[in-house]
Motif scaffolding. Sequence first.
Motif, PDB file in Angstrom:
ATOM      1  N   TYR A   1       0.759  -1.163  -0.020  1.00  0.00           N
ATOM      2  CA  TYR A   1      -0.035   0.133  -0.061  1.00  0.00           C
ATOM      3  C   TYR A   1       0.636   1.293   0.061  1.00  0.00           C
ATOM      4  O   TYR A   1       1.892   1.318   0.541  1.00  0.00           O
ATOM      5  CB  TYR A   1      -0.657   0.035   1.200  1.00  0.00           C
ATOM      6  N   ALA A   2       0.295   2.136  -0.597  1.00  0.00           N
ATOM      7  CA  ALA A   2       1.032   3.562  -0.528  1.00  0.00           C
ATOM      8  C   ALA A   2       0.222   4.540   0.543  1.00  0.00           C
ATOM      9  O   ALA A   2      -1.128   4.622   0.437  1.00  0.00           O
ATOM     10  CB  ALA A   2       1.086   4.204  -2.126  1.00  0.00           C
ATOM     11  N   TYR A   3       1.036   5.041   1.296  1.00  0.00           N
ATOM     12  CA  TYR A   3       0.242   5.925   2.280  1.00  0.00           C
ATOM     13  C   TYR A   3       1.011   7.246   2.337  1.00  0.00           C
ATOM     14  O   TYR A   3       2.038   7.508   2.393  1.00  0.00           O
ATOM     15  CB  TYR A   3       0.401   5.302   3.575  1.00  0.00           C
ATOM     16  N   THR A   4       0.212   8.376   2.100  1.00  0.00           N
ATOM     17  CA  THR A   4       0.651   9.594   1.800  1.00  0.00           C
ATOM     18  C   THR A   4       0.110  10.693   3.064  1.00  0.00           C
ATOM     19  O   THR A   4      -1.011  10.539   3.303  1.00  0.00           O
ATOM     20  CB  THR A   4       0.232  10.426   0.655  1.00  0.00           C
ATOM     21  N   TYR A   5       0.905  10.974   3.727  1.00  0.00           N
ATOM     22  CA  TYR A   5       0.834  11.925   4.761  1.00  0.00           C
ATOM     23  C   TYR A   5       1.881  13.046   4.917  1.00  0.00           C
ATOM     24  O   TYR A   5       3.010  12.701   4.659  1.00  0.00           O
ATOM     25  CB  TYR A   5       0.380  11.484   6.239  1.00  0.00           C
ATOM     26  N   SER A   6       1.756  14.240   5.473  1.00  0.00           N
ATOM     27  CA  SER A   6       2.691  15.520   5.625  1.00  0.00           C
ATOM     28  C   SER A   6       3.303  15.602   3.990  1.00  0.00           C
ATOM     29  O   SER A   6       4.414  15.856   3.960  1.00  0.00           O
ATOM     30  CB  SER A   6       3.828  14.965   6.601  1.00  0.00           C
ATOM     31  N   ASN A   7       2.523  15.444   3.096  1.00  0.00           N
ATOM     32  CA  ASN A   7       2.889  15.493   1.633  1.00  0.00           C
ATOM     33  C   ASN A   7       4.491  14.486   1.326  1.00  0.00           C
ATOM     34  O   ASN A   7       5.112  14.906   0.474  1.00  0.00           O
ATOM     35  CB  ASN A   7       3.563  16.770   1.421  1.00  0.00           C
ATOM     36  N   THR A   8       4.382  13.416   2.016  1.00  0.00           N
ATOM     37  CA  THR A   8       5.402  12.295   1.473  1.00  0.00           C
ATOM     38  C   THR A   8       4.869  11.148   1.436  1.00  0.00           C
ATOM     39  O   THR A   8       3.631  11.008   2.390  1.00  0.00           O
ATOM     40  CB  THR A   8       6.584  12.331   2.720  1.00  0.00           C
ATOM     41  N   THR A   9       5.174  10.051   0.763  1.00  0.00           N
ATOM     42  CA  THR A   9       4.425   8.896   0.405  1.00  0.00           C
ATOM     43  C   THR A   9       5.444   7.681   0.884  1.00  0.00           C
ATOM     44  O   THR A   9       6.367   7.714   0.638  1.00  0.00           O
ATOM     45  CB  THR A   9       3.947   8.633  -0.958  1.00  0.00           C
ATOM     46  N   LYS A  10       4.797   6.789   1.677  1.00  0.00           N
ATOM     47  CA  LYS A  10       5.463   5.603   1.861  1.00  0.00           C
ATOM     48  C   LYS A  10       4.742   4.330   1.427  1.00  0.00           C
ATOM     49  O   LYS A  10       3.545   4.262   1.040  1.00  0.00           O
ATOM     50  CB  LYS A  10       5.386   5.261   3.618  1.00  0.00           C
TER      51      LYS A  10
END
Length: 202
Positions: free
Chosen positions: A72-81
């Motif tokens: 899964y991709a998870y984006t928060y604080s304008n960055t993606t993990k």
Amino acid sequence: MDLFSADIDIRTNLLPYDGEVNYYGPILNLNQANFYLDAFLSTIAWKNDEAIIFGKHFITKRKAAWYGDENYAYTYSNTTKQALIWTPQLLELKALVEQHSNHQFNSCLLNLYHDGNEGMAWHSDDEKSLGQNTTIASLSLGAERKFAFKHKISKYTTAVILQAGSLLVMKGATQTNWLHALPKTTKVKQPRINLTFRTISY
């Protein structure tokens, strides 16, 4: 206002309105909590967390890791993990948290705070990928820390002390109406790992 008591009733909503938060207390004994803490310190693929705020790139002392059922991709604080696949020990805790919370999760964001000098500023976990009225289960390992809530409109605040091995579940409209934070403190010298089990939807 502190919401920590030796007599814990998981049916009690820690928020007075506009959300639902339940504190279960320890679901792991101290030996179990310390076992997982030591294991995760050495086996989790930790990386310094990153954020892009007002166009500036920040790298935190706090470290983080993202695991899940799929990549899964998870984006928060304008960055993606991109999620790594569960480790066996993470799956053990996932099953335990699901049993207690009566909710299924497909991913987990882990945070490592080396001591009380590292914390988390006021924020909500309201990313679109989590959906509306999402449920997030937070399992704490290591040092006890205060976890605070602030209503977005009334500014009412309250807090709970999270014990080692304890479970806290946020659900309903909590992320829509409330901010939460892990305040920094000079009193805490030990590390803390926080596992936040989530459900990513696409």
